[in-house]
Design a protein around this motif. Structure first.
Motif, PDB file in Angstrom:
ATOM      1  N   TRP A 123       1.333  -1.131  -0.046  1.00 54.76           N
ATOM      2  CA  TRP A 123      -0.054   0.203  -0.043  1.00 54.76           C
ATOM      3  C   TRP A 123       1.222   0.843  -0.012  1.00 54.76           C
ATOM      4  O   TRP A 123       1.346   2.272   1.048  1.00 54.76           O
ATOM      5  CB  TRP A 123      -1.188   0.050   1.507  1.00 54.76           C
ATOM      6  CG  TRP A 123      -1.952   0.947   1.233  1.00 54.76           C
ATOM      7  CD1 TRP A 123      -2.391   2.520   0.485  1.00 54.76           C
ATOM      8  CD2 TRP A 123      -2.704   0.350   1.594  1.00 54.76           C
ATOM      9  NE1 TRP A 123      -3.340   2.797   1.198  1.00 54.76           N
ATOM     10  CE2 TRP A 123      -4.133   1.968   1.608  1.00 54.76           C
ATOM     11  CE3 TRP A 123      -3.559  -0.273   2.287  1.00 54.76           C
ATOM     12  CZ2 TRP A 123      -5.525   1.438   2.525  1.00 54.76           C
ATOM     13  CZ3 TRP A 123      -5.195  -0.227   3.257  1.00 54.76           C
ATOM     14  CH2 TRP A 123      -6.214   0.944   2.510  1.00 54.76           C
ATOM     15  N   ARG A 124       1.374   1.610  -0.595  1.00 56.73           N
ATOM     16  CA  ARG A 124       2.456   2.786  -1.298  1.00 56.73           C
ATOM     17  C   ARG A 124       1.302   4.114  -0.667  1.00 56.73           C
ATOM     18  O   ARG A 124       2.548   4.650  -0.337  1.00 56.73           O
ATOM     19  CB  ARG A 124       3.234   2.726  -2.610  1.00 56.73           C
ATOM     20  CG  ARG A 124       3.711   2.083  -3.092  1.00 56.73           C
ATOM     21  CD  ARG A 124       4.159   1.683  -4.706  1.00 56.73           C
ATOM     22  NE  ARG A 124       4.581   2.251  -4.833  1.00 56.73           N
ATOM     23  CZ  ARG A 124       5.329   2.532  -5.974  1.00 56.73           C
ATOM     24  NH1 ARG A 124       5.324   1.716  -7.214  1.00 56.73           N
ATOM     25  NH2 ARG A 124       5.860   3.643  -6.578  1.00 56.73           N
ATOM     26  N   HIS A 125       0.545   4.278  -1.448  1.00 55.89           N
ATOM     27  CA  HIS A 125       0.249   5.820  -0.229  1.00 55.89           C
ATOM     28  C   HIS A 125      -1.148   5.845  -0.006  1.00 55.89           C
ATOM     29  O   HIS A 125      -2.001   4.806  -0.621  1.00 55.89           O
ATOM     30  CB  HIS A 125       0.241   7.134  -1.480  1.00 55.89           C
ATOM     31  CG  HIS A 125       1.700   6.952  -2.845  1.00 55.89           C
ATOM     32  ND1 HIS A 125       2.475   7.708  -1.948  1.00 55.89           N
ATOM     33  CD2 HIS A 125       2.150   6.451  -3.586  1.00 55.89           C
ATOM     34  CE1 HIS A 125       3.433   7.270  -2.426  1.00 55.89           C
ATOM     35  NE2 HIS A 125       3.525   6.631  -3.506  1.00 55.89           N
ATOM     36  N   ILE A 126      -1.248   6.664   0.395  1.00 54.14           N
ATOM     37  CA  ILE A 126      -2.980   7.356   0.784  1.00 54.14           C
ATOM     38  C   ILE A 126      -3.319   8.663   0.780  1.00 54.14           C
ATOM     39  O   ILE A 126      -2.625   8.942   1.579  1.00 54.14           O
ATOM     40  CB  ILE A 126      -3.057   5.724   2.820  1.00 54.14           C
ATOM     41  CG1 ILE A 126      -4.784   5.879   2.379  1.00 54.14           C
ATOM     42  CG2 ILE A 126      -2.729   6.546   3.600  1.00 54.14           C
ATOM     43  CD1 ILE A 126      -5.645   5.315   3.400  1.00 54.14           C
ATOM     44  N   TRP A 127      -4.274   8.754   0.137  1.00 55.12           N
ATOM     45  CA  TRP A 127      -4.563  10.017   0.742  1.00 55.12           C
ATOM     46  C   TRP A 127      -6.244   9.908   0.868  1.00 55.12           C
ATOM     47  O   TRP A 127      -6.799   9.613   0.310  1.00 55.12           O
ATOM     48  CB  TRP A 127      -4.704  11.401  -1.197  1.00 55.12           C
ATOM     49  CG  TRP A 127      -3.279  11.384  -1.278  1.00 55.12           C
ATOM     50  CD1 TRP A 127      -2.219  12.176  -0.415  1.00 55.12           C
ATOM     51  CD2 TRP A 127      -2.214  10.640  -1.821  1.00 55.12           C
ATOM     52  NE1 TRP A 127      -0.647  12.029  -0.938  1.00 55.12           N
ATOM     53  CE2 TRP A 127      -0.920  10.902  -2.391  1.00 55.12           C
ATOM     54  CE3 TRP A 127      -2.992   9.119  -3.035  1.00 55.12           C
ATOM     55  CZ2 TRP A 127       0.093  10.345  -3.304  1.00 55.12           C
ATOM     56  CZ3 TRP A 127      -1.259   8.855  -3.440  1.00 55.12           C
ATOM     57  CH2 TRP A 127      -0.285   9.255  -3.586  1.00 55.12           C
ATOM     58  N   ARG A 128      -6.454  11.004   2.075  1.00 49.47           N
ATOM     59  CA  ARG A 128      -7.704  10.993   2.192  1.00 49.47           C
ATOM     60  C   ARG A 128      -8.100  12.380   1.697  1.00 49.47           C
ATOM     61  O   ARG A 128      -7.622  13.254   0.807  1.00 49.47           O
ATOM     62  CB  ARG A 128      -8.421  12.190   3.514  1.00 49.47           C
ATOM     63  CG  ARG A 128      -9.382  12.727   4.084  1.00 49.47           C
ATOM     64  CD  ARG A 128      -9.291  13.612   5.640  1.00 49.47           C
ATOM     65  NE  ARG A 128      -9.094  12.292   6.852  1.00 49.47           N
ATOM     66  CZ  ARG A 128      -8.183  12.398   7.995  1.00 49.47           C
ATOM     67  NH1 ARG A 128      -8.053  13.606   8.032  1.00 49.47           N
ATOM     68  NH2 ARG A 128      -8.912  11.396   8.320  1.00 49.47           N
ATOM     69  N   VAL A 129      -9.764  12.027   1.087  1.00 52.88           N
ATOM     70  CA  VAL A 129     -10.731  12.721   0.063  1.00 52.88           C
ATOM     71  C   VAL A 129     -11.665  14.251   1.067  1.00 52.88           C
ATOM     72  O   VAL A 129     -12.331  13.454   1.648  1.00 52.88           O
ATOM     73  CB  VAL A 129     -11.786  12.299  -0.641  1.00 52.88           C
ATOM     74  CG1 VAL A 129     -12.660  13.218  -1.828  1.00 52.88           C
ATOM     75  CG2 VAL A 129     -11.185  11.081  -1.640  1.00 52.88           C
ATOM     76  N   VAL A 130     -11.298  15.260   0.574  1.00 54.00           N
ATOM     77  CA  VAL A 130     -11.338  16.403   1.707  1.00 54.00           C
ATOM     78  C   VAL A 130     -13.214  16.731   2.702  1.00 54.00           C
ATOM     79  O   VAL A 130     -13.215  16.317   0.779  1.00 54.00           O
ATOM     80  CB  VAL A 130     -11.120  17.276   1.453  1.00 54.00           C
ATOM     81  CG1 VAL A 130     -11.573  18.571   2.133  1.00 54.00           C
ATOM     82  CG2 VAL A 130      -9.392  17.742   1.591  1.00 54.00           C
ATOM     83  N   GLY A 131     -13.761  16.003   3.118  1.00 54.91           N
ATOM     84  CA  GLY A 131     -14.694  16.639   2.901  1.00 54.91           C
ATOM     85  C   GLY A 131     -16.021  14.912   2.692  1.00 54.91           C
ATOM     86  O   GLY A 131     -17.336  15.136   2.728  1.00 54.91           O
ATOM     87  N   GLU A 132     -15.213  13.929   2.856  1.00 49.43           N
ATOM     88  CA  GLU A 132     -15.522  12.432   2.055  1.00 49.43           C
ATOM     89  C   GLU A 132     -15.391  11.826   3.407  1.00 49.43           C
ATOM     90  O   GLU A 132     -13.908  11.603   3.851  1.00 49.43           O
ATOM     91  CB  GLU A 132     -15.697  11.942   0.829  1.00 49.43           C
ATOM     92  CG  GLU A 132     -16.394  13.348   0.049  1.00 49.43           C
ATOM     93  CD  GLU A 132     -16.211  12.644  -1.716  1.00 49.43           C
ATOM     94  OE1 GLU A 132     -16.430  11.761  -1.631  1.00 49.43           O
ATOM     95  OE2 GLU A 132     -15.863  13.515  -2.442  1.00 49.43           O
TER      96      GLU A 132
END
Length: 96
Positions: free
Chosen positions: A40-49
């Motif tokens: 799992w190389r990268h993880i980004w949150r989706v703003v507001g969700e």
């Protein structure tokens, strides 16, 4: 093989908070182990969700399927997967 994965989480509103907190704690531990392994190389949150975009580096479609279905939050997710490959204009060798 690289994959972009979007995960949208929808925990039922009537789920007891102690149950939800336990699932989220197991999810965090599972995902962090996969991040430490490099799968799992990268993880980004989706703003507001309650959603994320992640990049996975796995050996096969089957391995990605196994990883995703092993997520404790999997029963409460909508998941979309996009296969990726290195762009010929990339200046980074690590994009492979």
């Amino acid at each position: 093989m690289l994959f972009q994965v979007r995960m949208d989480v929808n925990i039922p509103a009537d789920m007891p908070s102690d149950v939800a907190n336990d699932i989220k704690a197991r999810e965090k531990a599972y995902s962090q182990d996969l991040q430490k392994s490099g799968k799992w190389r990268h993880i980004w949150r989706v703003v507001g969700e309650y959603a994320n975009y992640s990049i996975f580096d796995v050996e096969s479609n089957a391995e990605l399927h196994e990883i995703l279905t092993g997520l404790p939050l999997f029963p409460y997710m909508k998941i979309s997967v996009t296969p990726l490959c290195r762009h010929p204009s990339s200046v980074r060798d690590s994009d492979a």
